[in-house]
Write an enzyme that holds these catalytic residues in place. Structure first.
Site, PDB file in Angstrom:
ATOM      1  N   THR A  13       0.829  -1.214   0.000  1.00 36.95           N
ATOM      2  CA  THR A  13       0.000   0.000   0.000  1.00 36.95           C
ATOM      3  C   THR A  13       0.863   1.263   0.000  1.00 36.95           C
ATOM      4  OG1 THR A  13      -1.639  -1.221   1.269  1.00 36.95           O
ATOM      5  CG2 THR A  13      -1.864   1.168   1.263  1.00 36.95           C
ATOM      6  N   GLU A 128       8.984  10.120   9.401  1.00 35.34           N
ATOM      7  CA  GLU A 128       7.757  10.928   9.506  1.00 35.34           C
ATOM      8  C   GLU A 128       6.488  10.090   9.338  1.00 35.34           C
ATOM      9  OE1 GLU A 128       7.136  14.638   9.926  1.00 35.34           O
ATOM     10  OE2 GLU A 128       5.438  13.358  10.452  1.00 35.34           O
ATOM     11  N   GLY A 186     -11.407  -1.541   3.892  1.00 37.01           N
ATOM     12  CA  GLY A 186      -9.956  -1.741   3.833  1.00 37.01           C
ATOM     13  C   GLY A 186      -9.171  -0.983   4.895  1.00 37.01           C
ATOM     14  N   GLU A 189      -7.481  -4.468   9.285  1.00 30.83           N
ATOM     15  CA  GLU A 189      -6.912  -5.733   8.799  1.00 30.83           C
ATOM     16  C   GLU A 189      -7.898  -6.864   9.083  1.00 30.83           C
ATOM     17  OE1 GLU A 189      -3.645  -5.927   7.666  1.00 30.83           O
ATOM     18  OE2 GLU A 189      -3.475  -3.761   7.913  1.00 30.83           O
ATOM     19  N   ASP A 200      -1.275  -0.359  17.977  1.00 33.50           N
ATOM     20  CA  ASP A 200      -0.823   0.540  16.918  1.00 33.50           C
ATOM     21  C   ASP A 200      -0.658   1.965  17.467  1.00 33.50           C
ATOM     22  OD1 ASP A 200      -0.709   1.090  13.797  1.00 33.50           O
ATOM     23  OD2 ASP A 200      -2.114   2.554  14.607  1.00 33.50           O
ATOM     24  N   LYS A 204       2.834   4.377  18.154  1.00 30.81           N
ATOM     25  CA  LYS A 204       2.963   5.754  17.657  1.00 30.81           C
ATOM     26  C   LYS A 204       3.235   6.712  18.821  1.00 30.81           C
ATOM     27  CE  LYS A 204      -0.014   4.714  13.695  1.00 30.81           C
ATOM     28  NZ  LYS A 204      -1.400   4.631  13.229  1.00 30.81           N
ATOM     29  N   GLY A 301      -3.348   5.228   4.512  1.00 30.25           N
ATOM     30  CA  GLY A 301      -3.665   5.258   3.078  1.00 30.25           C
ATOM     31  C   GLY A 301      -2.382   5.428   2.290  1.00 30.25           C
TER      32      GLY A 301
HETATM   33  P1  NAP Z   1       1.722  -3.978   2.868  1.00 31.00           P
HETATM   34  O1  NAP Z   1       0.699  -3.438   1.945  1.00 31.00           O
HETATM   35  O2  NAP Z   1       1.449  -5.252   3.566  1.00 31.00           O
HETATM   36  O3  NAP Z   1       3.076  -4.134   2.034  1.00 31.00           O
HETATM   37  C1  NAP Z   1       4.215  -4.748   2.567  1.00 31.00           C
HETATM   38  C2  NAP Z   1       5.214  -4.960   1.448  1.00 31.00           C
HETATM   39  O4  NAP Z   1       6.401  -5.510   1.999  1.00 31.00           O
HETATM   40  C3  NAP Z   1       4.753  -5.920   0.342  1.00 31.00           C
HETATM   41  O5  NAP Z   1       5.167  -5.437  -0.907  1.00 31.00           O
HETATM   42  C4  NAP Z   1       5.462  -7.226   0.676  1.00 31.00           C
HETATM   43  O6  NAP Z   1       5.788  -7.994  -0.471  1.00 31.00           O
HETATM   44  C5  NAP Z   1       6.739  -6.710   1.304  1.00 31.00           C
HETATM   45  N1  NAP Z   1       7.285  -7.624   2.291  1.00 31.00           N
HETATM   46  C6  NAP Z   1       6.716  -8.020   3.461  1.00 31.00           C
HETATM   47  N2  NAP Z   1       7.528  -8.864   4.113  1.00 31.00           N
HETATM   48  C7  NAP Z   1       8.622  -9.013   3.346  1.00 31.00           C
HETATM   49  C8  NAP Z   1       9.826  -9.756   3.473  1.00 31.00           C
HETATM   50  N3  NAP Z   1      10.074 -10.508   4.537  1.00 31.00           N
HETATM   51  N4  NAP Z   1      10.742  -9.656   2.480  1.00 31.00           N
HETATM   52  C9  NAP Z   1      10.513  -8.879   1.406  1.00 31.00           C
HETATM   53  N5  NAP Z   1       9.406  -8.154   1.227  1.00 31.00           N
HETATM   54  C10 NAP Z   1       8.467  -8.207   2.194  1.00 31.00           C
HETATM   55  O7  NAP Z   1       2.093  -2.908   4.004  1.00 31.00           O
HETATM   56  P2  NAP Z   1       1.811  -1.339   3.967  1.00 31.00           P
HETATM   57  O8  NAP Z   1       0.414  -1.092   4.389  1.00 31.00           O
HETATM   58  O9  NAP Z   1       2.310  -0.767   2.724  1.00 31.00           O
HETATM   59  O10 NAP Z   1       2.711  -0.871   5.223  1.00 31.00           O
HETATM   60  C11 NAP Z   1       4.115  -0.723   5.082  1.00 31.00           C
HETATM   61  C12 NAP Z   1       4.658  -0.009   6.331  1.00 31.00           C
HETATM   62  O11 NAP Z   1       4.073   1.275   6.433  1.00 31.00           O
HETATM   63  C13 NAP Z   1       4.324  -0.711   7.651  1.00 31.00           C
HETATM   64  O12 NAP Z   1       5.385  -0.533   8.544  1.00 31.00           O
HETATM   65  C14 NAP Z   1       3.094   0.057   8.144  1.00 31.00           C
HETATM   66  O13 NAP Z   1       2.966   0.019   9.531  1.00 31.00           O
HETATM   67  C15 NAP Z   1       3.433   1.446   7.696  1.00 31.00           C
HETATM   68  N6  NAP Z   1       2.290   2.324   7.512  1.00 31.00           N
HETATM   69  C16 NAP Z   1       1.251   1.910   6.756  1.00 31.00           C
HETATM   70  C17 NAP Z   1       0.180   2.774   6.537  1.00 31.00           C
HETATM   71  C18 NAP Z   1      -0.972   2.376   5.673  1.00 31.00           C
HETATM   72  O14 NAP Z   1      -1.883   3.185   5.492  1.00 31.00           O
HETATM   73  N7  NAP Z   1      -0.978   1.195   5.098  1.00 31.00           N
HETATM   74  C19 NAP Z   1       0.195   4.053   7.135  1.00 31.00           C
HETATM   75  C20 NAP Z   1       1.295   4.432   7.909  1.00 31.00           C
HETATM   76  C21 NAP Z   1       2.350   3.557   8.081  1.00 31.00           C
HETATM   77  P3  NAP Z   1       4.646  -8.603  -1.458  1.00 31.00           P
HETATM   78  O15 NAP Z   1       3.973  -7.417  -2.069  1.00 31.00           O
HETATM   79  O16 NAP Z   1       5.378  -9.409  -2.435  1.00 31.00           O
HETATM   80  O17 NAP Z   1       3.734  -9.378  -0.574  1.00 31.00           O
HETATM   81  N1  HSE Z   2      -3.824   0.607  11.010  1.00 21.94           N
HETATM   82  C1  HSE Z   2      -3.462   1.982  11.071  1.00 21.94           C
HETATM   83  C2  HSE Z   2      -4.698   2.840  11.354  1.00 21.94           C
HETATM   84  C3  HSE Z   2      -2.791   2.382   9.757  1.00 21.94           C
HETATM   85  O1  HSE Z   2      -5.819   2.334  11.325  1.00 21.94           O
HETATM   86  O2  HSE Z   2      -4.536   4.022  11.657  1.00 21.94           O
HETATM   87  C4  HSE Z   2      -1.856   3.531   9.892  1.00 21.94           C
HETATM   88  O3  HSE Z   2      -0.785   3.320  10.741  1.00 21.94           O
END
Ligand code: NAP
Ligand code: HSE
Length: 420
Positions: A13, A128, A186, A189, A200, A204, A301
């Site tokens: 994402t 950030e 979405g 989780e 979570d 933070k 997002g």
């Molecule tokens: P995500 O959609 O689950 O994507 C994770 C990515 O990492 C995928 O591309 C996955 O590969 C890859 N990956 C996972 N484990 C791996 C491993 N062992 N070796 C190599 N590649 C690996 O996660 P996300 O939502 O983008 O979140 C990423 C980070 O940002 C997290 O730390 C999360 O806490 C943080 N974050 C997320 C959001 C949000 O809105 N989603 C907001 C703030 C912060 P594949 O694609 O091949 O499965």
């Molecule tokens: N799961 C988190 C939330 C995503 O709902 O705020 C961003 O860290």
């Protein structure tokens, strides 16, 4: 600086939002960088997966060793989790690569170690996007408020739980129905534990505590309570008394300790943070010179979070400097001995004198009451709701244990902190 060469760990994402932000604003970004961003490799779990991002297929690899860190300027970590991200980032820092990460769990649990290693290697680590997604919270605290002492913070730091509580408040959905909607949209989780149990938000808050107070807590030290127990009755009584229920991350620096907690709390409907609804996040901060400010926006997002990651990358390449206010660890205990008013809801036998006897027990413990709501339902059992004046939680618990032992009390249903 060697040609803005970056590798990206993770293309989910946030990774997709990061690259799409680049493509959306390429001219502006390259104008500021003075040239293109060279994405040289992308590490993922499954290299062959279809992705909604326009990058050459041969950039993807499943092998960390194939990343050529010797010829990389900066590693962007967007995988999530502590391992293997921690091992990979230590390796990158040791090769003198700068690091940008959005990983709150990693920064909350291993941030001090990683920042120490970055300092030792003379490179930068920016994070950030790890708190508040796209909202510039870390930069504001460290740089924008560098001349201030942060006295207090109050945050809605988790979008999923704020969405659920908003749906319960506005549409009177049950917790389960609201969670189902959050999952369908979405936000939540399939396993929503980290969000709804407050982990979570606690990660933070741990990161913010380091930047705001210079105190690096073990996230386990943070008093934490989730929203699973919040009922529609509590929401309705809260509204009747002039409050909304929000999952609040609270931080306050006292003389000799820091108070950190994540918990559902009643907050006056007139407080600006009470108007933060749906999946939005906000941080209300009090600086000793600046006074109160509030930052509001999308805490999650792909695009919002990806834009914060991109800004960090640009900051490294353009200014190449550390956060002004980067705090050092201070040996200060974390606890929650502070005074607070509480909301208490109980079920009692609907007979004469019960309210008076309960009020007397509160009085015996020196707990004074701010408001009482009693709604007779014409049944044998009636709900009773109290809001206390300031009290230490331990003392309240002792009084409630005695009250719960009385034969006219059926059950203490809820105890919720009130924040003013
Ligand atoms: P995500 O959609 O689950 O994507 C994770 C990515 O990492 C995928 O591309 C996955 O590969 C890859 N990956 C996972 N484990 C791996 C491993 N062992 N070796 C190599 N590649 C690996 O996660 P996300 O939502 O983008 O979140 C990423 C980070 O940002 C997290 O730390 C999360 O806490 C943080 N974050 C997320 C959001 C949000 O809105 N989603 C907001 C703030 C912060 P594949 O694609 O091949 O499965
Ligand atoms: N799961 C988190 C939330 C995503 O709902 O705020 C961003 O860290």
């Amino acid at each position: 600086m060697k040609n803005n060469r970056i590798v990206i760990l993770g293309m989910g994402t946030v990774g997709t939002g990061f690259v799409n932000t680049y493509h959306l604003n390429q001219e502006i970004i390259e104008g500021k960088l003075g040239g293109p961003l060279n994405i040289t490799r992308v590490l993922v779990g499954k290299a062959g997966k279809r992705r909604s991002v326009d990058l050459p297929k041969d950039l993807y690899t499943e092998d960390f060793e194939a990343l050529d860190l010797e010829n990389t300027d900066l590693v962007v970590e967007l995988m999530g989790g502590v391992e293997p991200a921690f091992t990979y980032l230590k390796a990158a820092l040791k090769k003198k690569c700068h690091v940008v990460t959005a990983n709150k769990e990693l920064m909350a649990k291993k941030g001090a170690e990683l920042i120490g290693l970055a300092d030792e290697m003379g490179v930068l680590l920016r994070y950030e996007a790890s708190v508040g997604g796209g909202i510039p919270l870390i930069t504001t605290i460290n740089d924008g408020m560098a001349s201030n002492k942060v006295v207090k913070m109050m945050g809605i730091l988790n979008g999923t739980t704020n969405f659920i509580l908003t749906k319960m408040t506005r549409d009177r959905l049950s917790y389960e129905e609201a969670l189902g909607q959050a999952q369908d949209l979405g936000f939540a989780e399939a396993d929503p534990t980290a969000d709804v149990e407050g982990f979570d938000a606690a990660y933070k808050l741990a990161i913010l505590s380091k930047d705001a107070f210079g105190v690096i807590p073990d996230p386990e030290e943070i008093t934490r309570q989730g929203i699973r127990e919040i009922s529609l009755e509590d929401i309705e009584y809260g509204l009747e008394l002039g409050y909304k229920i929000k999952l609040l991350a609270l931080g306050e620096k006292k003389n000799a300790h820091v108070e950190l907690s994540v918990q559902p709390a009643l907050i006056s409907v007139d407080h600006p943070i009470a108007s933060v609804n749906q999946e939005f996040n906000a941080l209300f901060i009090e600086g000793n010179s600046l006074g109160e400010i509030m930052l509001y926006g999308k805490g999650a997002g792909g695009m919002a979070t990806g834009s914060a990651v991109m800004t960090d990358v640009m900051e490294v390449f353009i200014n190449g400097r550390k956060y002004v206010g980067s705090c050092k660890e201070k040996n200060m205990p974390v606890n929650n001995i502070g005074l607070s008013p509480y909301y208490v809801r109980m079920e009692v036998l609907d007979s004469p004198g019960v309210l008076g006897q309960i009020a007397m027990i509160f009085g015996d413990y020196g707990i004074s009451l701010d408001s009482v709501v009693q709604r007779a339902r014409g049944l044998e059992i009636a709900p009773l709701v109290f809001i206390t004046h300031d009290v230490v939680r331990d003392k309240l618990n002792r009084a409630l244990r005695e009250i719960e032992g009385k034969d006219y009390v059926v059950k203490i249903q809820s105890i919720i902190k009130v924040v003013r």
